[in-house]
Design a protein around this motif. Structure first.
Motif, mmCIF file in Angstrom:
data_model
loop_
_atom_site.group_PDB
_atom_site.id
_atom_site.type_symbol
_atom_site.label_atom_id
_atom_site.label_comp_id
_atom_site.label_asym_id
_atom_site.label_seq_id
_atom_site.Cartn_x
_atom_site.Cartn_y
_atom_site.Cartn_z
ATOM 1 N N PRO A 191 -11.152 96.684 81.209
ATOM 2 C CA PRO A 191 -11.029 95.953 82.480
ATOM 3 C C PRO A 191 -9.704 96.232 83.198
ATOM 4 O O PRO A 191 -9.688 96.424 84.417
ATOM 5 C CB PRO A 191 -11.123 94.484 82.057
ATOM 6 C CG PRO A 191 -11.861 94.502 80.773
ATOM 7 C CD PRO A 191 -11.445 95.763 80.084
ATOM 8 N N VAL A 192 -8.614 96.286 82.449
ATOM 9 C CA VAL A 192 -7.313 96.568 83.068
ATOM 10 C C VAL A 192 -7.286 97.984 83.626
ATOM 11 O O VAL A 192 -6.769 98.240 84.720
ATOM 12 C CB VAL A 192 -6.164 96.343 82.060
ATOM 13 C CG1 VAL A 192 -4.824 96.787 82.657
ATOM 14 C CG2 VAL A 192 -6.106 94.874 81.643
ATOM 15 N N LEU A 193 -7.863 98.923 82.890
ATOM 16 C CA LEU A 193 -7.927 100.309 83.359
ATOM 17 C C LEU A 193 -8.716 100.406 84.660
ATOM 18 O O LEU A 193 -8.299 101.098 85.606
ATOM 19 C CB LEU A 193 -8.571 101.193 82.290
ATOM 20 C CG LEU A 193 -8.626 102.693 82.620
ATOM 21 C CD1 LEU A 193 -7.241 103.298 82.609
ATOM 22 C CD2 LEU A 193 -9.539 103.411 81.621
ATOM 23 N N LEU A 194 -9.844 99.718 84.737
ATOM 24 C CA LEU A 194 -10.661 99.756 85.952
ATOM 25 C C LEU A 194 -9.925 99.126 87.126
ATOM 26 O O LEU A 194 -10.021 99.617 88.266
ATOM 27 C CB LEU A 194 -11.988 99.041 85.717
ATOM 28 C CG LEU A 194 -12.949 99.720 84.742
ATOM 29 C CD1 LEU A 194 -14.162 98.833 84.485
ATOM 30 C CD2 LEU A 194 -13.386 101.087 85.264
ATOM 31 N N ILE A 195 -9.186 98.055 86.866
ATOM 32 C CA ILE A 195 -8.417 97.418 87.942
ATOM 33 C C ILE A 195 -7.304 98.346 88.411
ATOM 34 O O ILE A 195 -7.053 98.483 89.614
ATOM 35 C CB ILE A 195 -7.888 96.050 87.483
ATOM 36 C CG1 ILE A 195 -9.060 95.068 87.349
ATOM 37 C CG2 ILE A 195 -6.835 95.507 88.460
ATOM 38 C CD1 ILE A 195 -8.737 93.798 86.607
ATOM 39 N N PHE A 196 -6.641 99.030 87.480
ATOM 40 C CA PHE A 196 -5.643 100.025 87.874
ATOM 41 C C PHE A 196 -6.291 101.122 88.720
ATOM 42 O O PHE A 196 -5.716 101.594 89.708
ATOM 43 C CB PHE A 196 -4.976 100.653 86.652
ATOM 44 C CG PHE A 196 -4.125 101.840 87.003
ATOM 45 C CD1 PHE A 196 -2.826 101.672 87.443
ATOM 46 C CD2 PHE A 196 -4.645 103.128 86.918
ATOM 47 C CE1 PHE A 196 -2.048 102.769 87.802
ATOM 48 C CE2 PHE A 196 -3.874 104.230 87.277
ATOM 49 C CZ PHE A 196 -2.570 104.049 87.721
ATOM 50 N N LEU A 197 -7.501 101.534 88.358
ATOM 51 C CA LEU A 197 -8.199 102.607 89.057
ATOM 52 C C LEU A 197 -8.496 102.245 90.519
ATOM 53 O O LEU A 197 -8.703 103.134 91.354
ATOM 54 C CB LEU A 197 -9.501 102.936 88.320
ATOM 55 C CG LEU A 197 -10.341 104.114 88.810
ATOM 56 C CD1 LEU A 197 -9.529 105.401 88.827
ATOM 57 C CD2 LEU A 197 -11.583 104.269 87.930
ATOM 58 N N LEU A 216 -1.769 94.383 97.210
ATOM 59 C CA LEU A 216 -2.821 93.600 96.556
ATOM 60 C C LEU A 216 -3.278 94.278 95.271
ATOM 61 O O LEU A 216 -3.408 93.641 94.228
ATOM 62 C CB LEU A 216 -3.990 93.409 97.514
ATOM 63 C CG LEU A 216 -5.164 92.587 96.992
ATOM 64 C CD1 LEU A 216 -5.763 91.737 98.111
ATOM 65 C CD2 LEU A 216 -6.261 93.475 96.406
ATOM 66 N N ASN A 217 -3.523 95.587 95.339
ATOM 67 C CA ASN A 217 -3.993 96.304 94.152
ATOM 68 C C ASN A 217 -2.932 96.358 93.055
ATOM 69 O O ASN A 217 -3.261 96.230 91.866
ATOM 70 C CB ASN A 217 -4.442 97.717 94.530
ATOM 71 C CG ASN A 217 -5.777 97.717 95.248
ATOM 72 O OD1 ASN A 217 -6.625 96.860 95.008
ATOM 73 N ND2 ASN A 217 -5.966 98.659 96.150
ATOM 74 N N LEU A 218 -1.686 96.548 93.436
ATOM 75 C CA LEU A 218 -0.608 96.553 92.449
ATOM 76 C C LEU A 218 -0.474 95.177 91.798
ATOM 77 O O LEU A 218 -0.352 95.058 90.569
ATOM 78 C CB LEU A 218 0.714 96.968 93.097
ATOM 79 C CG LEU A 218 1.921 97.050 92.167
ATOM 80 C CD1 LEU A 218 1.728 98.120 91.101
ATOM 81 C CD2 LEU A 218 3.193 97.334 92.981
ATOM 82 N N GLY A 221 -7.132 89.811 87.885
ATOM 83 C CA GLY A 221 -7.070 90.999 88.725
ATOM 84 C C GLY A 221 -8.360 91.322 89.449
ATOM 85 O O GLY A 221 -8.458 92.349 90.126
ATOM 86 N N MET A 222 -9.353 90.448 89.320
ATOM 87 C CA MET A 222 -10.654 90.730 89.935
ATOM 88 C C MET A 222 -10.602 90.830 91.448
ATOM 89 O O MET A 222 -11.504 91.404 92.062
ATOM 90 C CB MET A 222 -11.675 89.655 89.544
ATOM 91 C CG MET A 222 -12.248 89.836 88.169
ATOM 92 S SD MET A 222 -13.700 88.791 87.912
ATOM 93 C CE MET A 222 -13.009 87.150 88.145
ATOM 94 N N VAL A 223 -9.563 90.302 92.080
ATOM 95 C CA VAL A 223 -9.468 90.373 93.540
ATOM 96 C C VAL A 223 -9.528 91.818 94.014
ATOM 97 O O VAL A 223 -10.058 92.102 95.100
ATOM 98 C CB VAL A 223 -8.193 89.659 94.041
ATOM 99 C CG1 VAL A 223 -6.932 90.383 93.562
ATOM 100 C CG2 VAL A 223 -8.208 89.529 95.556
ATOM 101 N N ALA A 224 -9.020 92.763 93.219
ATOM 102 C CA ALA A 224 -9.075 94.175 93.608
ATOM 103 C C ALA A 224 -10.526 94.653 93.696
ATOM 104 O O ALA A 224 -10.892 95.389 94.622
ATOM 105 C CB ALA A 224 -8.287 95.027 92.615
#
Length: 198
Positions: free
Chosen positions: A39-45, A94-96, A110-113
């Protein structure tokens, strides 16, 4: 260099910068994949993916001209300064922030991204359906935002009683950002009309 000159300088260069930053972010993914959860990797992506979208959307100032000429019938609803502010400090910030929240708090934070991608994609798809044609950013919104945004929401916030509040907060945050951008465009277009009539 004063503020107006700096904004003008950045406005002419930030899109190409986004392209290089997207490439750098994507190049780091194999290392990150060994260090963080999915999940963290996908949010970083979301960050490099959004930058790819920005290149399609804003290359040669296409989106601003599309908004002003097509959606607002020639009125000035969006300036180059608006485009810069929305895309660099707001979207990149926002993404950062989502990536940091996902890593240090919980992936659900981090789901807002992911929701921001889905809301953005919906806007592009609705515009394409209403206008029966392409709009700048449509391809990456449909092909990248929809699957990645969905993957973020599904993996970062599985629907449990403990994550429902995170879903509402993330979707609400994404909607607030996009509504504020739209409201600013309508306000500026109205001011533009007022000046033309006056």
């Amino acid at each position: 260099m004063n503020m107006d000159e700096m904004v003008a300088w950045l406005s002419r260069r930030w899109v190409i910068g986004a392209g290089f930053m997207a490439a750098a972010g994507l190049a780091a993914l194999p290392i990150l994949a060994t260090l963080v959860s999915l999940p963290v990797l996908l949010i970083f992506l979301c960050s490099p993916t959004y930058m790819v979208h920005q290149v399609e959307e804003h290359h040669h100032d296409r989106f601003r001209r599309f908004v002003n000429d097509t959606l607002f019938a020639g009125r000035c609803a969006m300036t180059r300064r608006d485009v810069l502010i929305v895309n660099v400090p707001v979207v990149w910030g926002l993404n950062l922030g989502a990536a940091y929240a996902a890593y240090f708090l919980t992936p659900a934070a981090g789901m807002v991204a992911g929701y921001a991608m889905l809301v953005n994609a919906m806007g592009h798809l609705i515009a394409a359906a209403r206008l029966h044609g392409y709009n700048p950013g449509l391809l990456s919104a449909a092909l990248l935002f929809v699957p990645l945004g969905t993957a973020v929401v599904v993996t970062a916030g599985p629907l449990q009683s403990t994550s429902v509040a995170w879903h509402f907060a993330a979707l609400g945050g994404a909607l607030v950002v996009h509504i504020a951008i739209a409201a600013s465009a309508f306000w500026r277009a109205g001011m533009s009309t007022g000046r033309m009539l006056g």
